[in-house]
Scaffold this motif. Structure first.
Motif, PDB file in Angstrom:
ATOM      1  N   ALA A   1      -3.740   7.264   5.963  1.00 33.42           N
ATOM      2  CA  ALA A   1      -2.599   7.372   6.871  1.00 33.42           C
ATOM      3  C   ALA A   1      -2.936   6.767   8.231  1.00 33.42           C
ATOM      4  CB  ALA A   1      -2.178   8.833   7.023  1.00 33.42           C
ATOM      5  N   ILE A   2      -4.134   7.017   8.718  1.00 30.84           N
ATOM      6  CA  ILE A   2      -4.557   6.453  10.007  1.00 30.84           C
ATOM      7  C   ILE A   2      -4.658   4.929   9.916  1.00 30.84           C
ATOM      8  CG2 ILE A   2      -6.487   6.323  11.636  1.00 30.84           C
ATOM      9  CD1 ILE A   2      -6.882   9.348  11.107  1.00 30.84           C
ATOM     10  N   VAL A   3      -5.171   4.409   8.794  1.00 33.00           N
ATOM     11  CA  VAL A   3      -5.254   2.958   8.614  1.00 33.00           C
ATOM     12  C   VAL A   3      -3.861   2.335   8.654  1.00 33.00           C
ATOM     13  CG1 VAL A   3      -5.809   1.145   6.935  1.00 33.00           C
ATOM     14  CG2 VAL A   3      -7.453   2.974   7.381  1.00 33.00           C
ATOM     15  N   LEU A   4      -2.902   2.941   7.950  1.00 29.96           N
ATOM     16  CA  LEU A   4      -1.551   2.380   7.933  1.00 29.96           C
ATOM     17  C   LEU A   4      -0.838   2.543   9.270  1.00 29.96           C
ATOM     18  CD1 LEU A   4      -0.315   3.188   4.337  1.00 29.96           C
ATOM     19  CD2 LEU A   4      -1.066   1.020   5.280  1.00 29.96           C
ATOM     20  N   ILE A   5      -1.151   3.600  10.019  1.00 33.86           N
ATOM     21  CA  ILE A   5      -0.604   3.733  11.372  1.00 33.86           C
ATOM     22  C   ILE A   5      -1.119   2.593  12.251  1.00 33.86           C
ATOM     23  CG2 ILE A   5      -0.694   5.139  13.474  1.00 33.86           C
ATOM     24  CD1 ILE A   5      -0.592   7.624  11.618  1.00 33.86           C
TER      25      ILE A   5
ATOM     26  N   TRP B   1       7.471  13.206  -0.899  1.00 27.96           N
ATOM     27  CA  TRP B   1       6.738  12.222  -0.109  1.00 27.96           C
ATOM     28  C   TRP B   1       6.557  10.930  -0.883  1.00 27.96           C
ATOM     29  CZ3 TRP B   1       6.671  11.733   4.660  1.00 27.96           C
ATOM     30  CH2 TRP B   1       6.583  12.824   5.518  1.00 27.96           C
ATOM     31  N   GLY B   2       6.338  11.057  -2.185  1.00 29.42           N
ATOM     32  CA  GLY B   2       6.176   9.859  -3.003  1.00 29.42           C
ATOM     33  C   GLY B   2       7.406   8.976  -2.967  1.00 29.42           C
ATOM     34  N   TRP B   3       8.592   9.577  -3.102  1.00 23.67           N
ATOM     35  CA  TRP B   3       9.818   8.791  -3.063  1.00 23.67           C
ATOM     36  C   TRP B   3      10.075   8.206  -1.678  1.00 23.67           C
ATOM     37  CZ3 TRP B   3      11.748   6.696  -7.073  1.00 23.67           C
ATOM     38  CH2 TRP B   3      11.618   7.310  -8.319  1.00 23.67           C
ATOM     39  N   ILE B   4       9.732   8.951  -0.641  1.00 23.05           N
ATOM     40  CA  ILE B   4       9.881   8.429   0.726  1.00 23.05           C
ATOM     41  C   ILE B   4       9.004   7.206   0.927  1.00 23.05           C
ATOM     42  CG2 ILE B   4       9.384   8.920   3.164  1.00 23.05           C
ATOM     43  CD1 ILE B   4      10.288  11.842   2.553  1.00 23.05           C
ATOM     44  N   HIS B   5       7.725   7.301   0.529  1.00 20.28           N
ATOM     45  CA  HIS B   5       6.805   6.172   0.707  1.00 20.28           C
ATOM     46  C   HIS B   5       7.169   4.996  -0.191  1.00 20.28           C
ATOM     47  CE1 HIS B   5       3.873   7.559   3.608  1.00 20.28           C
ATOM     48  NE2 HIS B   5       4.004   8.763   3.079  1.00 20.28           N
ATOM     49  N   LEU B   6       7.613   5.273  -1.405  1.00 20.70           N
ATOM     50  CA  LEU B   6       7.988   4.193  -2.312  1.00 20.70           C
ATOM     51  C   LEU B   6       9.183   3.417  -1.773  1.00 20.70           C
ATOM     52  CD1 LEU B   6       7.533   2.802  -5.054  1.00 20.70           C
ATOM     53  CD2 LEU B   6       9.139   4.435  -6.025  1.00 20.70           C
TER      54      LEU B   6
ATOM     55  N   GLY C   1       8.230   1.628   1.473  1.00 23.05           N
ATOM     56  CA  GLY C   1       7.339   0.506   1.164  1.00 23.05           C
ATOM     57  C   GLY C   1       8.090  -0.714   0.667  1.00 23.05           C
ATOM     58  N   VAL C   2       9.089  -0.500  -0.192  1.00 17.15           N
ATOM     59  CA  VAL C   2       9.900  -1.626  -0.686  1.00 17.15           C
ATOM     60  C   VAL C   2      10.644  -2.285   0.472  1.00 17.15           C
ATOM     61  CG1 VAL C   2      11.908  -2.202  -2.106  1.00 17.15           C
ATOM     62  CG2 VAL C   2      10.107  -0.741  -3.032  1.00 17.15           C
ATOM     63  N   LEU C   3      11.226  -1.469   1.359  1.00 18.13           N
ATOM     64  CA  LEU C   3      11.944  -2.029   2.511  1.00 18.13           C
ATOM     65  C   LEU C   3      11.004  -2.806   3.437  1.00 18.13           C
ATOM     66  CD1 LEU C   3      14.335   0.925   3.395  1.00 18.13           C
ATOM     67  CD2 LEU C   3      14.932  -1.260   2.325  1.00 18.13           C
ATOM     68  N   VAL C   4       9.789  -2.286   3.637  1.00 14.76           N
ATOM     69  CA  VAL C   4       8.818  -2.958   4.514  1.00 14.76           C
ATOM     70  C   VAL C   4       8.387  -4.294   3.912  1.00 14.76           C
ATOM     71  CG1 VAL C   4       6.471  -2.782   5.445  1.00 14.76           C
ATOM     72  CG2 VAL C   4       8.038  -0.866   5.674  1.00 14.76           C
TER      73      VAL C   4
ATOM     74  N   MET D   1       0.833  -1.214   0.000  1.00  9.40           N
ATOM     75  CA  MET D   1       0.000   0.000   0.000  1.00  9.40           C
ATOM     76  C   MET D   1       0.865   1.261   0.000  1.00  9.40           C
ATOM     77  SD  MET D   1      -3.112  -0.868  -0.261  1.00  9.40           S
ATOM     78  CE  MET D   1      -2.601  -2.222  -1.277  1.00  9.40           C
ATOM     79  N   ALA D   2       1.988   1.237   0.713  1.00 13.48           N
ATOM     80  CA  ALA D   2       2.898   2.389   0.706  1.00 13.48           C
ATOM     81  C   ALA D   2       3.541   2.571  -0.666  1.00 13.48           C
ATOM     82  CB  ALA D   2       3.975   2.225   1.784  1.00 13.48           C
ATOM     83  N   ILE D   3       3.815   1.464  -1.344  1.00  7.63           N
ATOM     84  CA  ILE D   3       4.361   1.553  -2.702  1.00  7.63           C
ATOM     85  C   ILE D   3       3.342   2.212  -3.630  1.00  7.63           C
ATOM     86  CG2 ILE D   3       5.020   0.174  -4.724  1.00  7.63           C
ATOM     87  CD1 ILE D   3       6.354  -1.787  -2.725  1.00  7.63           C
ATOM     88  N   PHE D   4       2.086   1.775  -3.557  1.00  4.51           N
ATOM     89  CA  PHE D   4       1.040   2.397  -4.383  1.00  4.51           C
ATOM     90  C   PHE D   4       0.862   3.873  -4.034  1.00  4.51           C
ATOM     91  CE2 PHE D   4      -1.143  -1.948  -4.917  1.00  4.51           C
ATOM     92  CZ  PHE D   4      -0.393  -2.218  -6.055  1.00  4.51           C
ATOM     93  N   GLU D   5       0.910   4.177  -2.748  1.00  3.89           N
ATOM     94  CA  GLU D   5       0.809   5.551  -2.278  1.00  3.89           C
ATOM     95  C   GLU D   5       1.957   6.394  -2.844  1.00  3.89           C
ATOM     96  OE1 GLU D   5      -0.734   6.465   2.052  1.00  3.89           O
ATOM     97  OE2 GLU D   5       1.402   6.046   2.040  1.00  3.89           O
TER      98      GLU D   5
END
Length: 143
Positions: free
Chosen positions: A118-122, A67-72, A75-78, A37-41
């Motif tokens: 964001a709340i769902v992923l938290i 923010w896109g690069w941070i989440h991408l 997300g890959v690391l997660v 989901m973070a990758i898609f985000e």
């Protein structure tokens, strides 16, 4: 003579091995889900999709592409850490807790752009941390 310590019992699967606990498997699946989901985000943010609303006067004000690069990347690391959890290794558990914590921080700072998700992923990250902390199976001492 008494023996103390950890023993591996193949019939119960306790005491180590690939499936140390069902909580670890739960955390692994949730980390893979949250990472995807973070990758898609991240991809949506890099493409500057119209689904994001930028709130003015927020303390953590980065542009959407950053923010896109941070989440991408996070997300890959997660996702990779979630897959590593299936090995049952302690290092994977520590890395999982660390990355889930970083993901919680990133999603907290992401609140003005997409608050509900964001709340769902938290919440997902909080469950992952909890599952990884309580999922350590211990074999009772035998005497």
């Amino acid at each position: 003579m008494t023996t103390t310590g950890m023993h591996h019992h193949p019939e119960t699967g306790r005491g180590g091995g690939a499936w140390a606990s069902s909580w670890t498997a739960f955390a692994a699946v949730m980390m893979i889900f949250g990472g995807v989901m973070a990758i898609f985000e991240g991809i949506s943010a890099i493409a500057e999709d119209d689904v994001f609303v930028v709130t003015r006067n927020y303390a953590y004000n980065f542009n959407l592409t950053s923010w896109g690069w941070i989440h991408l990347s996070l997300g890959v690391l997660v996702v990779l850490a979630g897959a590593a959890l299936f090995t049952g290794a302690m290092w994977a558990r520590v890395v999982g807790i660390t990355l889930a914590g970083l993901s919680m921080i990133a999603n907290f700072m992401w609140l003005p752009y997409y608050p509900v998700w964001a709340i769902v992923l938290i919440a997902v990250d909080a469950f992952v941390i909890w599952a990884l902390c309580v999922g350590i199976s211990r074999q009772p001492r035998t005497e």
